[in-house]
Design a protein around this motif. Structure first.
Motif, PDB file in Angstrom:
ATOM      1  N   ARG A   6       0.824  -1.201   0.000  1.00  0.00           N
ATOM      2  CA  ARG A   6       0.000   0.000   0.000  1.00  0.00           C
ATOM      3  C   ARG A   6       0.862   1.257   0.000  1.00  0.00           C
ATOM      4  O   ARG A   6       1.994   1.240   0.433  1.00  0.00           O
ATOM      5  CB  ARG A   6      -0.920   0.063   1.239  1.00  0.00           C
ATOM      6  CG  ARG A   6      -1.927  -1.066   1.319  1.00  0.00           C
ATOM      7  CD  ARG A   6      -2.662  -1.022   2.648  1.00  0.00           C
ATOM      8  NE  ARG A   6      -3.626  -2.102   2.774  1.00  0.00           N
ATOM      9  CZ  ARG A   6      -4.893  -2.026   2.429  1.00  0.00           C
ATOM     10  NH1 ARG A   6      -5.361  -0.914   1.915  1.00  0.00           N
ATOM     11  NH2 ARG A   6      -5.696  -3.052   2.588  1.00  0.00           N
ATOM     12  N   VAL A   7       0.285   2.341  -0.490  1.00  0.00           N
ATOM     13  CA  VAL A   7       0.835   3.673  -0.314  1.00  0.00           C
ATOM     14  C   VAL A   7      -0.212   4.468   0.432  1.00  0.00           C
ATOM     15  O   VAL A   7      -1.137   5.004  -0.142  1.00  0.00           O
ATOM     16  CB  VAL A   7       1.133   4.353  -1.676  1.00  0.00           C
ATOM     17  CG1 VAL A   7       1.735   5.721  -1.451  1.00  0.00           C
ATOM     18  CG2 VAL A   7       2.078   3.511  -2.492  1.00  0.00           C
ATOM     19  N   HIS A   8      -0.107   4.475   1.752  1.00  0.00           N
ATOM     20  CA  HIS A   8      -1.059   5.185   2.596  1.00  0.00           C
ATOM     21  C   HIS A   8      -2.499   4.831   2.215  1.00  0.00           C
ATOM     22  O   HIS A   8      -3.320   5.698   1.925  1.00  0.00           O
ATOM     23  CB  HIS A   8      -0.835   6.688   2.523  1.00  0.00           C
ATOM     24  CG  HIS A   8       0.528   7.109   2.962  1.00  0.00           C
ATOM     25  ND1 HIS A   8       0.971   6.975   4.253  1.00  0.00           N
ATOM     26  CD2 HIS A   8       1.565   7.615   2.267  1.00  0.00           C
ATOM     27  CE1 HIS A   8       2.211   7.411   4.349  1.00  0.00           C
ATOM     28  NE2 HIS A   8       2.594   7.793   3.153  1.00  0.00           N
ATOM     29  N   GLY A   9      -2.794   3.541   2.158  1.00  0.00           N
ATOM     30  CA  GLY A   9      -4.149   3.089   1.862  1.00  0.00           C
ATOM     31  C   GLY A   9      -4.389   2.745   0.411  1.00  0.00           C
ATOM     32  O   GLY A   9      -5.397   2.157   0.072  1.00  0.00           O
ATOM     33  N   SER A 149       7.075   7.700  -2.739  1.00  0.00           N
ATOM     34  CA  SER A 149       5.787   8.132  -2.193  1.00  0.00           C
ATOM     35  C   SER A 149       5.471   7.478  -0.859  1.00  0.00           C
ATOM     36  O   SER A 149       4.703   8.005  -0.057  1.00  0.00           O
ATOM     37  CB  SER A 149       4.664   7.824  -3.193  1.00  0.00           C
ATOM     38  OG  SER A 149       4.561   6.434  -3.407  1.00  0.00           O
ATOM     39  N   GLY A 150       6.073   6.302  -0.604  1.00  0.00           N
ATOM     40  CA  GLY A 150       5.831   5.642   0.671  1.00  0.00           C
ATOM     41  C   GLY A 150       6.425   6.366   1.848  1.00  0.00           C
ATOM     42  O   GLY A 150       6.121   6.035   2.994  1.00  0.00           O
ATOM     43  N   HIS A 151       7.269   7.360   1.595  1.00  0.00           N
ATOM     44  CA  HIS A 151       7.911   8.119   2.669  1.00  0.00           C
ATOM     45  C   HIS A 151       7.399   9.559   2.735  1.00  0.00           C
ATOM     46  O   HIS A 151       8.033  10.421   3.340  1.00  0.00           O
ATOM     47  CB  HIS A 151       9.430   8.100   2.464  1.00  0.00           C
ATOM     48  CG  HIS A 151       9.984   6.732   2.245  1.00  0.00           C
ATOM     49  ND1 HIS A 151       9.859   5.711   3.176  1.00  0.00           N
ATOM     50  CD2 HIS A 151      10.622   6.174   1.180  1.00  0.00           C
ATOM     51  CE1 HIS A 151      10.423   4.610   2.708  1.00  0.00           C
ATOM     52  NE2 HIS A 151      10.878   4.868   1.505  1.00  0.00           N
ATOM     53  N   LEU A 156       0.688  14.158  -0.522  1.00  0.00           N
ATOM     54  CA  LEU A 156       1.833  14.276  -1.416  1.00  0.00           C
ATOM     55  C   LEU A 156       2.114  12.961  -2.143  1.00  0.00           C
ATOM     56  O   LEU A 156       2.473  12.959  -3.323  1.00  0.00           O
ATOM     57  CB  LEU A 156       3.072  14.708  -0.634  1.00  0.00           C
ATOM     58  CG  LEU A 156       3.115  16.167  -0.169  1.00  0.00           C
ATOM     59  CD1 LEU A 156       4.374  16.433   0.640  1.00  0.00           C
ATOM     60  CD2 LEU A 156       3.046  17.107  -1.371  1.00  0.00           C
ATOM     61  N   SER A 157       1.953  11.843  -1.448  1.00  0.00           N
ATOM     62  CA  SER A 157       2.212  10.549  -2.083  1.00  0.00           C
ATOM     63  C   SER A 157       1.210  10.290  -3.201  1.00  0.00           C
ATOM     64  O   SER A 157       1.572   9.799  -4.276  1.00  0.00           O
ATOM     65  CB  SER A 157       2.158   9.431  -1.044  1.00  0.00           C
ATOM     66  OG  SER A 157       0.846   9.250  -0.551  1.00  0.00           O
ATOM     67  N   THR A 158      -0.065  10.627  -2.968  1.00  0.00           N
ATOM     68  CA  THR A 158      -1.077  10.448  -4.004  1.00  0.00           C
ATOM     69  C   THR A 158      -0.789  11.348  -5.193  1.00  0.00           C
ATOM     70  O   THR A 158      -0.896  10.925  -6.351  1.00  0.00           O
ATOM     71  CB  THR A 158      -2.478  10.757  -3.439  1.00  0.00           C
ATOM     72  OG1 THR A 158      -2.734   9.910  -2.319  1.00  0.00           O
ATOM     73  CG2 THR A 158      -3.549  10.536  -4.495  1.00  0.00           C
ATOM     74  N   ALA A 159      -0.412  12.608  -4.914  1.00  0.00           N
ATOM     75  CA  ALA A 159      -0.099  13.545  -5.989  1.00  0.00           C
ATOM     76  C   ALA A 159       1.112  13.082  -6.791  1.00  0.00           C
ATOM     77  O   ALA A 159       1.143  13.193  -8.023  1.00  0.00           O
ATOM     78  CB  ALA A 159       0.145  14.941  -5.407  1.00  0.00           C
ATOM     79  N   LEU A 160       2.119  12.546  -6.105  1.00  0.00           N
ATOM     80  CA  LEU A 160       3.323  12.080  -6.791  1.00  0.00           C
ATOM     81  C   LEU A 160       3.012  10.903  -7.707  1.00  0.00           C
ATOM     82  O   LEU A 160       3.459  10.850  -8.857  1.00  0.00           O
ATOM     83  CB  LEU A 160       4.382  11.678  -5.769  1.00  0.00           C
ATOM     84  CG  LEU A 160       5.691  11.114  -6.336  1.00  0.00           C
ATOM     85  CD1 LEU A 160       6.370  12.141  -7.229  1.00  0.00           C
ATOM     86  CD2 LEU A 160       6.624  10.678  -5.205  1.00  0.00           C
ATOM     87  N   LEU A 161       2.232   9.940  -7.225  1.00  0.00           N
ATOM     88  CA  LEU A 161       1.873   8.787  -8.042  1.00  0.00           C
ATOM     89  C   LEU A 161       1.046   9.196  -9.259  1.00  0.00           C
ATOM     90  O   LEU A 161       1.275   8.712 -10.372  1.00  0.00           O
ATOM     91  CB  LEU A 161       1.098   7.775  -7.205  1.00  0.00           C
ATOM     92  CG  LEU A 161       1.925   6.919  -6.253  1.00  0.00           C
ATOM     93  CD1 LEU A 161       1.011   6.106  -5.350  1.00  0.00           C
ATOM     94  CD2 LEU A 161       2.841   5.983  -7.040  1.00  0.00           C
ATOM     95  N   ALA A 162       0.093  10.101  -9.049  1.00  0.00           N
ATOM     96  CA  ALA A 162      -0.740  10.559 -10.164  1.00  0.00           C
ATOM     97  C   ALA A 162       0.101  11.309 -11.197  1.00  0.00           C
ATOM     98  O   ALA A 162      -0.069  11.125 -12.406  1.00  0.00           O
ATOM     99  CB  ALA A 162      -1.864  11.453  -9.641  1.00  0.00           C
ATOM    100  N   ARG A 222       5.573   3.801   5.747  1.00  0.00           N
ATOM    101  CA  ARG A 222       6.264   2.700   5.103  1.00  0.00           C
ATOM    102  C   ARG A 222       6.272   2.893   3.584  1.00  0.00           C
ATOM    103  O   ARG A 222       5.419   3.572   3.013  1.00  0.00           O
ATOM    104  CB  ARG A 222       5.580   1.367   5.423  1.00  0.00           C
ATOM    105  CG  ARG A 222       5.749   0.942   6.875  1.00  0.00           C
ATOM    106  CD  ARG A 222       5.082  -0.402   7.080  1.00  0.00           C
ATOM    107  NE  ARG A 222       5.290  -0.854   8.463  1.00  0.00           N
ATOM    108  CZ  ARG A 222       6.290  -1.574   8.863  1.00  0.00           C
ATOM    109  NH1 ARG A 222       7.214  -1.924   7.983  1.00  0.00           N
ATOM    110  NH2 ARG A 222       6.398  -1.961  10.109  1.00  0.00           N
ATOM    111  N   SER A 223       7.229   2.253   2.950  1.00  0.00           N
ATOM    112  CA  SER A 223       7.299   2.291   1.490  1.00  0.00           C
ATOM    113  C   SER A 223       6.084   1.618   0.884  1.00  0.00           C
ATOM    114  O   SER A 223       5.449   0.767   1.499  1.00  0.00           O
ATOM    115  CB  SER A 223       8.572   1.590   1.023  1.00  0.00           C
ATOM    116  OG  SER A 223       8.507   1.327  -0.348  1.00  0.00           O
TER     117      SER A 223
END
Length: 229
Positions: A6-9, A149-151, A156-162, A222-223
């Motif tokens: 997962r990346v924050h869910g 993005s896991g860190h 921010l992680s969602t924005a980075l993946l998108a 977590r990553s």
């Protein structure tokens, strides 16, 4: 027993599988219905008579060149090294390289010539199938984004993946718009990149945990691909 990656869910496998499945389906349709050349010509004709469009696409497509992809991989490796996550660093460095090598081998085996359309606006050397740019950005952009993005905080992680996903799509399809590749070349390159991305995720999920000195604390995120007991 391990939890889903997962990346924050956000679960890694469902969206990666869905993305790859959609591209595989489109490739199958183009091959079965023999619409590859027609679609490629239609997309390529969008640049005719538009010098500004061509300049924009030429700038965009440079992000799929070897150096930008290599620098992106090196940046994600540096993040892993600062966390003393040496296994992740090795995966982040070697998988994009392996993807590039496999792409070149398939190019030589397939031997498909570049498009010879009237709308071609950029010159590219070598064979056409699969697209090296598509392989590079799919593996490079998404792998780096998944790890980094896991860190980051959830937003921010969602924005980075998108951003990584949209950027990879834009760079890959710029090759068709510029007339450097057929649509099937790009789709095949994306699927090859997705295959290597899957290998990377599997390797990362089975790596030993990083050194405690590499963690920010028990509450650190977590990553995306870190195995959780």
């Amino acid at each position: 027993m391990k939890r889903p990656h997962r990346v924050h869910g956000i679960q890694t496998w469902p969206w990666l599988g869905g993305w790859a499945g959609a591209h595989a389906g489109l490739l199958l349709v183009l091959v079965v219905l023999h619409r590859d050349v027609r679609l490629s010509g239609t997309l390529c004709s969008w640049t005719e008579g538009g010098a500004s469009r061509v300049r924009l696409l030429e700038t965009l497509t440079t992000w799929g060149n070897p150096w930008p992809v290599t620098l992106l991989a090196a940046g994600s490796v540096c993040v892993a090294l600062t966390r003393r996550d040496f296994t992740a660093a090795a995966v982040l460095l070697t998988v994009p390289y392996a993807a590039s090598v496999s792409c070149n081998l398939i190019k030589e085996w397939a031997g498909r010539q570049r498009p010879a359309l009237a709308c071609v606006s950029t010159h590219a050397d070598g064979f056409s199938f699969p697209s090296g740019h598509a392989v590079g950005v799919t593996t490079g952009f998404l792998l780096a984004a998944l790890y980094v993005s896991g860190h980051l905080p959830r937003l921010l992680s969602t924005a980075l993946l998108a951003t990584a996903l949209l950027g990879a799509e834009a760079v890959a399809w710029s090759r068709v718009l510029l007339g450097a590749h057929f649509s099937a070349d790009v789709l095949a390159g994306q699927l090859l990149g997705a295959g290597w991305l899957t290998v990377a995720v599997l390797l990362l999920s089975r790596r030993p945990p990083p050194s405690p000195r590499g963690r920010a604390g028990p509450g650190a995120p977590r990553s995306a691909v870190e195995a959780v007991p």
